[in-house]
Design a protein around this motif. Sequence first.
Motif, PDB file in Angstrom:
ATOM      1  N   ASN A 108      -7.438   1.850   3.245  1.00  0.00           N
ATOM      2  CA  ASN A 108      -6.358   2.229   4.165  1.00  0.00           C
ATOM      3  C   ASN A 108      -5.096   2.689   3.450  1.00  0.00           C
ATOM      4  OD1 ASN A 108      -5.405  -0.142   3.182  1.00  0.00           O
ATOM      5  ND2 ASN A 108      -5.706  -1.318   5.072  1.00  0.00           N
ATOM      6  N   CYS A 109      -5.191   2.850   2.113  1.00  0.00           N
ATOM      7  CA  CYS A 109      -4.022   3.342   1.380  1.00  0.00           C
ATOM      8  C   CYS A 109      -4.040   4.879   1.373  1.00  0.00           C
ATOM      9  CB  CYS A 109      -4.014   2.807  -0.051  1.00  0.00           C
ATOM     10  SG  CYS A 109      -2.758   3.578  -1.085  1.00  0.00           S
ATOM     11  N   LEU A 110      -2.971   5.460   1.874  1.00  0.00           N
ATOM     12  CA  LEU A 110      -2.876   6.919   1.985  1.00  0.00           C
ATOM     13  C   LEU A 110      -3.088   7.604   0.637  1.00  0.00           C
ATOM     14  CD1 LEU A 110      -2.073   9.502   3.590  1.00  0.00           C
ATOM     15  CD2 LEU A 110       0.301   8.964   3.010  1.00  0.00           C
ATOM     16  N   PHE A 111      -2.427   7.112  -0.400  1.00  0.00           N
ATOM     17  CA  PHE A 111      -2.524   7.796  -1.683  1.00  0.00           C
ATOM     18  C   PHE A 111      -3.878   7.561  -2.358  1.00  0.00           C
ATOM     19  CE2 PHE A 111       2.356   8.303  -2.505  1.00  0.00           C
ATOM     20  CZ  PHE A 111       2.414   9.220  -1.468  1.00  0.00           C
ATOM     21  N   CYS A 112      -4.498   6.401  -2.133  1.00  0.00           N
ATOM     22  CA  CYS A 112      -5.870   6.207  -2.619  1.00  0.00           C
ATOM     23  C   CYS A 112      -6.813   7.197  -1.931  1.00  0.00           C
ATOM     24  CB  CYS A 112      -6.331   4.768  -2.393  1.00  0.00           C
ATOM     25  SG  CYS A 112      -5.699   3.581  -3.608  1.00  0.00           S
ATOM     26  N   ARG A 113      -6.557   7.482  -0.670  1.00  0.00           N
ATOM     27  CA  ARG A 113      -7.396   8.452   0.057  1.00  0.00           C
ATOM     28  C   ARG A 113      -7.163   9.872  -0.450  1.00  0.00           C
ATOM     29  NH1 ARG A 113      -7.334   7.631   6.337  1.00  0.00           N
ATOM     30  NH2 ARG A 113      -9.236   8.859   6.108  1.00  0.00           N
ATOM     31  N   GLU A 164      -5.202   4.195 -10.482  1.00  0.00           N
ATOM     32  CA  GLU A 164      -5.391   2.780 -10.156  1.00  0.00           C
ATOM     33  C   GLU A 164      -4.303   2.379  -9.168  1.00  0.00           C
ATOM     34  OE1 GLU A 164      -5.911  -1.459 -12.548  1.00  0.00           O
ATOM     35  OE2 GLU A 164      -6.313   0.452 -13.516  1.00  0.00           O
ATOM     36  N   HIS A 165      -4.693   1.646  -8.139  1.00  0.00           N
ATOM     37  CA  HIS A 165      -3.718   1.262  -7.106  1.00  0.00           C
ATOM     38  C   HIS A 165      -2.823   0.113  -7.568  1.00  0.00           C
ATOM     39  CE1 HIS A 165      -2.207   0.573  -2.962  1.00  0.00           C
ATOM     40  NE2 HIS A 165      -2.017  -0.634  -3.470  1.00  0.00           N
ATOM     41  N   TYR A 166      -1.501   0.344  -7.495  1.00  0.00           N
ATOM     42  CA  TYR A 166      -0.502  -0.722  -7.611  1.00  0.00           C
ATOM     43  C   TYR A 166       0.413  -0.562  -6.410  1.00  0.00           C
ATOM     44  CZ  TYR A 166      -2.117  -0.704 -12.439  1.00  0.00           C
ATOM     45  OH  TYR A 166      -2.901  -0.746 -13.572  1.00  0.00           O
ATOM     46  N   LYS A 186       2.970   2.347   0.074  1.00  0.00           N
ATOM     47  CA  LYS A 186       2.831   1.200  -0.832  1.00  0.00           C
ATOM     48  C   LYS A 186       1.756   1.435  -1.895  1.00  0.00           C
ATOM     49  CE  LYS A 186       5.868  -0.938   1.770  1.00  0.00           C
ATOM     50  NZ  LYS A 186       7.256  -0.456   1.699  1.00  0.00           N
ATOM     51  N   HIS A 187       1.876   2.559  -2.552  1.00  0.00           N
ATOM     52  CA  HIS A 187       1.071   2.890  -3.744  1.00  0.00           C
ATOM     53  C   HIS A 187       2.092   3.522  -4.695  1.00  0.00           C
ATOM     54  CE1 HIS A 187      -2.840   4.686  -5.593  1.00  0.00           C
ATOM     55  NE2 HIS A 187      -1.843   5.070  -6.377  1.00  0.00           N
ATOM     56  N   LEU A 188       2.263   2.903  -5.846  1.00  0.00           N
ATOM     57  CA  LEU A 188       3.277   3.367  -6.800  1.00  0.00           C
ATOM     58  C   LEU A 188       3.286   4.882  -6.932  1.00  0.00           C
ATOM     59  CD1 LEU A 188       5.294   3.088  -9.171  1.00  0.00           C
ATOM     60  CD2 LEU A 188       3.307   2.660 -10.660  1.00  0.00           C
TER      61      LEU A 188
HETATM   62 ZN    ZN Z   1      -3.495   3.126  -3.162  1.00  0.00          ZN
END
Ligand code: ZN
Length: 110
Positions: free
Chosen positions: A2-7, A44-46, A93-95
């Motif tokens: 559900n993280c936008l930037f990971c997607r 990598e997600h932070y 909430k992704h650096l």
């Molecule tokens: Zn992320």
Amino acid sequence: MNCLFCRIIAGEIPSNKVYEDERVLAFRDISPQAPTHILIIPKEHYDSVLEAPADTVAYMVDIAKKLAVQEGVDKNGFRLVINTGDEGGQSVKHLHLHLIGGRSMQWPPG
Ligand code: ZN
Ligand code: 5GP
């Protein structure tokens, strides 16, 4: 996920990429605040800079410097910003590191 930037990293959401390697992705902000407005994110997600190791942050800054030259904003100047937490104005909430340039900017920001 559900993280936008990971997607965006996964390619599930399209982005206007300007740079990619095994550690980071850089793409243009969807709502640019200046002629150059690029987001540099670690793969990598932070959640924020608070969780990220120093070498990751240093690497992001190094890429931002190279992109500043590539964008032609190095001579006149630019701004690197990492918004953190609610009062810091962090909405995703992704650096991410903002590279902003191409116009004169005031300090302090609003
Ligand atoms: Zn992320
Ligand atoms: P923050 O306010 O968290 O420091 O910055 C988040 C940034 O992400 C904002 O400048 C916003 O315009 C940008 N942004 C939000 N959603 C998207 C998106 O789906 N694609 C792109 N390219 N940028 C986005």
